[in-house]
Design an enzyme around this catalytic site. Structure first.
Site, PDB file in Angstrom:
ATOM      1  N   ASN A 103       0.806  -1.236   0.000  1.00  0.00           N
ATOM      2  CA  ASN A 103       0.000   0.000   0.000  1.00  0.00           C
ATOM      3  C   ASN A 103       0.835   1.280   0.000  1.00  0.00           C
ATOM      4  OD1 ASN A 103       0.709  -0.501   2.687  1.00  0.00           O
ATOM      5  ND2 ASN A 103      -1.069   0.584   3.467  1.00  0.00           N
ATOM      6  N   CYS A 108      -3.136   1.974   6.467  1.00  0.00           N
ATOM      7  CA  CYS A 108      -3.316   1.465   7.831  1.00  0.00           C
ATOM      8  C   CYS A 108      -3.913   2.547   8.722  1.00  0.00           C
ATOM      9  CB  CYS A 108      -2.008   0.939   8.392  1.00  0.00           C
ATOM     10  SG  CYS A 108      -0.649   2.041   8.165  1.00  0.00           S
ATOM     11  N   GLU A 134       4.123  -3.363  12.538  1.00  0.00           N
ATOM     12  CA  GLU A 134       3.103  -2.327  12.349  1.00  0.00           C
ATOM     13  C   GLU A 134       1.993  -2.985  11.547  1.00  0.00           C
ATOM     14  OE1 GLU A 134       0.559  -0.162  11.497  1.00  0.00           O
ATOM     15  OE2 GLU A 134       1.753   0.480   9.782  1.00  0.00           O
TER      16      GLU A 134
HETATM   17  N1  NAI Z   1      -0.620  -2.198   8.174  1.00  0.00           N
HETATM   18  C1  NAI Z   1      -0.629  -1.967   6.884  1.00  0.00           C
HETATM   19  O1  NAI Z   1      -0.189  -0.933   6.389  1.00  0.00           O
HETATM   20  C2  NAI Z   1      -1.122  -3.028   5.982  1.00  0.00           C
HETATM   21  C3  NAI Z   1      -2.123  -3.892   6.355  1.00  0.00           C
HETATM   22  N2  NAI Z   1      -2.553  -4.832   5.495  1.00  0.00           N
HETATM   23  C4  NAI Z   1      -3.671  -5.707   5.905  1.00  0.00           C
HETATM   24  O2  NAI Z   1      -3.414  -7.012   5.470  1.00  0.00           O
HETATM   25  C5  NAI Z   1      -4.466  -7.493   4.629  1.00  0.00           C
HETATM   26  C6  NAI Z   1      -3.901  -8.442   3.602  1.00  0.00           C
HETATM   27  O3  NAI Z   1      -2.924  -7.802   2.805  1.00  0.00           O
HETATM   28  P1  NAI Z   1      -1.615  -8.591   2.395  1.00  0.00           P
HETATM   29  O4  NAI Z   1      -0.854  -7.883   1.364  1.00  0.00           O
HETATM   30  O5  NAI Z   1      -1.983  -9.989   2.066  1.00  0.00           O
HETATM   31  O6  NAI Z   1      -0.769  -8.489   3.763  1.00  0.00           O
HETATM   32  P2  NAI Z   1       0.326  -9.478   4.297  1.00  0.00           P
HETATM   33  O7  NAI Z   1       0.479  -9.258   5.755  1.00  0.00           O
HETATM   34  O8  NAI Z   1       0.053 -10.859   3.816  1.00  0.00           O
HETATM   35  O9  NAI Z   1       1.661  -9.002   3.521  1.00  0.00           O
HETATM   36  C7  NAI Z   1       2.559  -8.019   3.954  1.00  0.00           C
HETATM   37  C8  NAI Z   1       3.987  -8.454   3.612  1.00  0.00           C
HETATM   38  O10 NAI Z   1       4.314  -9.637   4.359  1.00  0.00           O
HETATM   39  C9  NAI Z   1       4.724 -10.692   3.479  1.00  0.00           C
HETATM   40  N3  NAI Z   1       4.341 -11.978   4.076  1.00  0.00           N
HETATM   41  C10 NAI Z   1       3.171 -12.658   3.898  1.00  0.00           C
HETATM   42  N4  NAI Z   1       3.200 -13.822   4.603  1.00  0.00           N
HETATM   43  C11 NAI Z   1       4.398 -13.864   5.242  1.00  0.00           C
HETATM   44  C12 NAI Z   1       5.005 -14.798   6.126  1.00  0.00           C
HETATM   45  N5  NAI Z   1       4.387 -15.921   6.506  1.00  0.00           N
HETATM   46  N6  NAI Z   1       6.245 -14.537   6.603  1.00  0.00           N
HETATM   47  C13 NAI Z   1       6.885 -13.398   6.254  1.00  0.00           C
HETATM   48  N7  NAI Z   1       6.362 -12.484   5.409  1.00  0.00           N
HETATM   49  C14 NAI Z   1       5.123 -12.700   4.902  1.00  0.00           C
HETATM   50  C15 NAI Z   1       4.021 -10.361   2.177  1.00  0.00           C
HETATM   51  O11 NAI Z   1       4.620 -11.025   1.085  1.00  0.00           O
HETATM   52  C16 NAI Z   1       4.178  -8.848   2.142  1.00  0.00           C
HETATM   53  O12 NAI Z   1       5.475  -8.501   1.719  1.00  0.00           O
HETATM   54  C17 NAI Z   1      -5.084  -6.224   4.073  1.00  0.00           C
HETATM   55  O13 NAI Z   1      -6.366  -6.406   3.623  1.00  0.00           O
HETATM   56  C18 NAI Z   1      -4.983  -5.310   5.258  1.00  0.00           C
HETATM   57  O14 NAI Z   1      -6.044  -5.554   6.140  1.00  0.00           O
HETATM   58  C19 NAI Z   1      -1.985  -4.962   4.255  1.00  0.00           C
HETATM   59  C20 NAI Z   1      -1.009  -4.138   3.822  1.00  0.00           C
HETATM   60  C21 NAI Z   1      -0.523  -3.071   4.651  1.00  0.00           C
HETATM   61  O1  LIG Z   2       1.413   3.610   5.876  1.00  0.00           O
HETATM   62  C1  LIG Z   2       0.453   4.360   5.779  1.00  0.00           C
HETATM   63  O2  LIG Z   2      -0.723   3.964   5.808  1.00  0.00           O
HETATM   64  C2  LIG Z   2       0.706   5.833   5.614  1.00  0.00           C
HETATM   65  O3  LIG Z   2       1.965   6.136   5.174  1.00  0.00           O
HETATM   66  C3  LIG Z   2       0.519   6.518   6.894  1.00  0.00           C
HETATM   67  S1  LIG Z   2      -0.156   8.058   6.680  1.00  0.00           S
HETATM   68  O4  LIG Z   2       0.712   8.894   5.848  1.00  0.00           O
HETATM   69  O5  LIG Z   2      -1.435   7.915   6.042  1.00  0.00           O
HETATM   70  O6  LIG Z   2      -0.302   8.624   8.015  1.00  0.00           O
END
Ligand code: NAI
Ligand SMILES: O=C(O)[C@H](O)CS(=O)(=O)O
Length: 492
Positions: free
Chosen positions: A146, A278, A244
């Site tokens: 994202n 997020c 995070e």
């Molecule tokens: N906190 C945030 O900024 C984010 C939250 N999300 C949340 O996660 C949901 C799913 O999105 P995804 O892209 O599938 O998130 P995800 O948590 O699966 O992926 C994030 C990163 O972790 C890696 N990853 C996945 N499984 C892993 C494992 N077992 N060990 C180590 N690394 C691993 C992925 O390849 C990616 O690089 C979204 O719908 C949202 O709710 C997703 C992206 C960003």
């Molecule tokens: O990671 C994010 O979701 C954003 O960079 C944080 S912010 O800029 O929307 O506060």
């Protein structure tokens, strides 16, 4: 065709997967699906490189970041367009994200001349005491799609300026930004092996990174589910882990608020980046006396939102990252209806005409939402907002805090007493006053409480705590053995 960057060399891979433009379904690149082998190769190179890099004076390490910042500045528009192509976010937001990376480069380069420790008096005569930051060694960063460049800079720049070597696993949906940032580091003269990029699936490359015994730190941004898995494995190995993992962020609108300002704040935080932040606002907690008026003004503004390809400067809401995210969002909307929430706007994917080959979702507004409903509790990560009605500030704060996340919150009010009460009692890592829930600045700590993280912070000087150890140094220049803790007087 994208390649891994390991030990300063670009290495192709026989297994590749498509990178798809979410606005129109076009294949824009192919990215390696690497294996444990490439992770280990990167770690072995990083171990050798880190030993040398740690000996380079920190102000010289910082020079590389200044160069990186300058190259990013020169290439800002090109990078922003590539970012929109692979992620879908609208071009003005893509420019903003690249700018975050530039700001982070210059900010962290400045740390190369600070990296402050402490000096303290010693208990004994002719003795000196201090604490200094030292690099941890080989660290890993695992980043989401994202914010494919900003989040990577929040993590890699402090790691590198502090003298570590980095293994980076970017999200497979958005590898182009990682490829470009690695090229920028190469051009800036970063020694080989200090930054290594290994593309691939989380379940293979991500897991291999987490399990690798020579990686001392894992810094992760992504889902709560994956974060917990990473934390358990790191816990087993006594590895440092920084997490995070998102939020269920709310805007509180009090009865004395400037309603037009509140509407602008909600629209920007809820539908900017199509709600895929997020920090996105997914709950509006409104005082019952202004609820109807707020809903009316929100609906008017939502009608004006142009949805489409983010490269079009007129578009305000871009696509959703992929089909599975779209299905997850729609699943929550269907759930909200079953839970008894009233749908005021949106609630469906856009599939006709210019939306046919991309993944688009109509900005969606629910009202009559009870704080315990799942749509008001769980992270949806899409353009869906729930309105919850309350009767007082105390109730608003209670509802805000009744979720398992604690990233960002916001309050609209003109009353300074309410402002100070709210910033004290809202249980989130970030609190905004008379602004939406998004828009973090890189020189301040970013992260949150409860299910959002595990106490660490990205960006700000606090990011250095993730990527350094504290070393305490005592220098005794008395020329005799002085025994601290035993008897200070006997050492007179
Ligand atoms: N906190 C945030 O900024 C984010 C939250 N999300 C949340 O996660 C949901 C799913 O999105 P995804 O892209 O599938 O998130 P995800 O948590 O699966 O992926 C994030 C990163 O972790 C890696 N990853 C996945 N499984 C892993 C494992 N077992 N060990 C180590 N690394 C691993 C992925 O390849 C990616 O690089 C979204 O719908 C949202 O709710 C997703 C992206 C960003
Ligand atoms: O990671 C994010 O979701 C954003 O960079 C944080 S912010 O800029 O929307 O506060």
């Amino acid at each position: 065709m994208l390649e891994n960057y390991i030990d300063g060399k670009w290495k192709g891979h026989s297994t590749l997967t498509d990178v798809i433009n979410p606005a129109n379904g076009e294949i824009i690149a192919k990215v390696p699906l690497s294996s444990e082998k490439e992770v280990d190769e990167a770690v072995q190179a990083a171990k050798i490189a880190q030993k040398q890099w740690a000996k380079v004076p920190a102000p010289q390490r910082a020079e590389v970041l200044y160069k990186v910042g300058n190259i990013m500045k020169e290439r800002k528009e090109e990078l922003a367009r590539l970012l929109t192509l692979e992620n879908g976010k609208v071009i003005e937001e893509a420019r903003g994200e690249v700018q975050e990376g530039i700001d982070m480069a210059f900010y962290m380069a400045g740390e190369g001349r600070r990296l402050f420790g402490q000096t303290t008096p010693a208990e004994l005569k002719d003795k000196f005491a201090m604490s200094i930051r030292v690099p941890v060694g080989v660290v890993a960063i695992v980043t989401p799609w994202n914010f494919p460049i900003a989040i990577a800079t929040w993590k890699s720049f402090p790691a590198i300026v502090a003298g570590n070597a980095v293994i980076w696993k970017p999200a497979t949906e958005t590898p182009i930004m990682a490829y470009e940032l690695a090229k920028i580091f190469e051009e800036a003269g970063l020694p080989k092996g200090v930054l290594n990029v290994v593309f691939g699936k989380g379940s293979i490359v991500g897991e291999a990174i987490v399990q690798h015994p020579d990686i001392q730190v894992v810094s992760f941004t992504g889902s709560n589910e994956v974060g917990r898995t990473i934390a358990s494995e790191c816990g087993r190995q006594l590895k440092k882990v920084s997490l995070e993992m998102g939020g269920k962020n709310a805007v509180i609108v009090m009865d004395d608020a400037d309603l037009d300002l509140a509407v602008d704040g909600i629209i920007w935080s809820a539908f900017g980046t199509s709600g895929q932040r997020c920090t996105a606002c997914s709950r509006v907690i409104v005082h019952k006396d202004v609820q109807k008026e707020l809903e009316k003004r929100l609906l008017e503004k939502m009608e004006q939102l142009t949805i489409g390809n983010g490269l079009d400067e007129q578009v305000k809401v871009g696509p959703i990252i992929n089909q599975s995210s779209l299905e997850k969002i729609h699943g929550y909307v269907e759930l909200g209806k079953r839970e008894g929430a009233k749908l005021l706007a949106g609630g469906f994917p856009l599939t006709e005409n210019e939306y046919k080959y991309g993944w688009f979702y109509a900005p969606t507004l629910f009202t009559n939402v009870h704080p315990n409903m799942r749509i008001a509790q769980e992270e949806i990560f899409g353009p869906v907002v729930s309105i919850i009605s309350v009767s007082s500030l105390e109730e608003a704060i209670e509802v805000n805090n009744q979720v398992s996340y604690g990233l960002s919150s916001s309050i609209f009010t003109r009353d300074v007493n309410r402002v100070f009460k709210a910033q004290r009692d809202l249980d989130t890592g970030i609190v905004y006053v008379n602004a939406g829930t998004i828009g973090a600045e890189i020189h301040l700590p970013f992260g949150g409480t409860k299910g959002t993280g595990n106490g660490h912070r990205d960006s700000g000087v606090q990011a250095l705590d993730v990527f350094t150890e504290w070393r305490t140094v005592y220098v005794d220049y008395s020329g005799k053995l002085q025994r601290a803790q035993i008897d200070i007087e006997s050492n007179e």
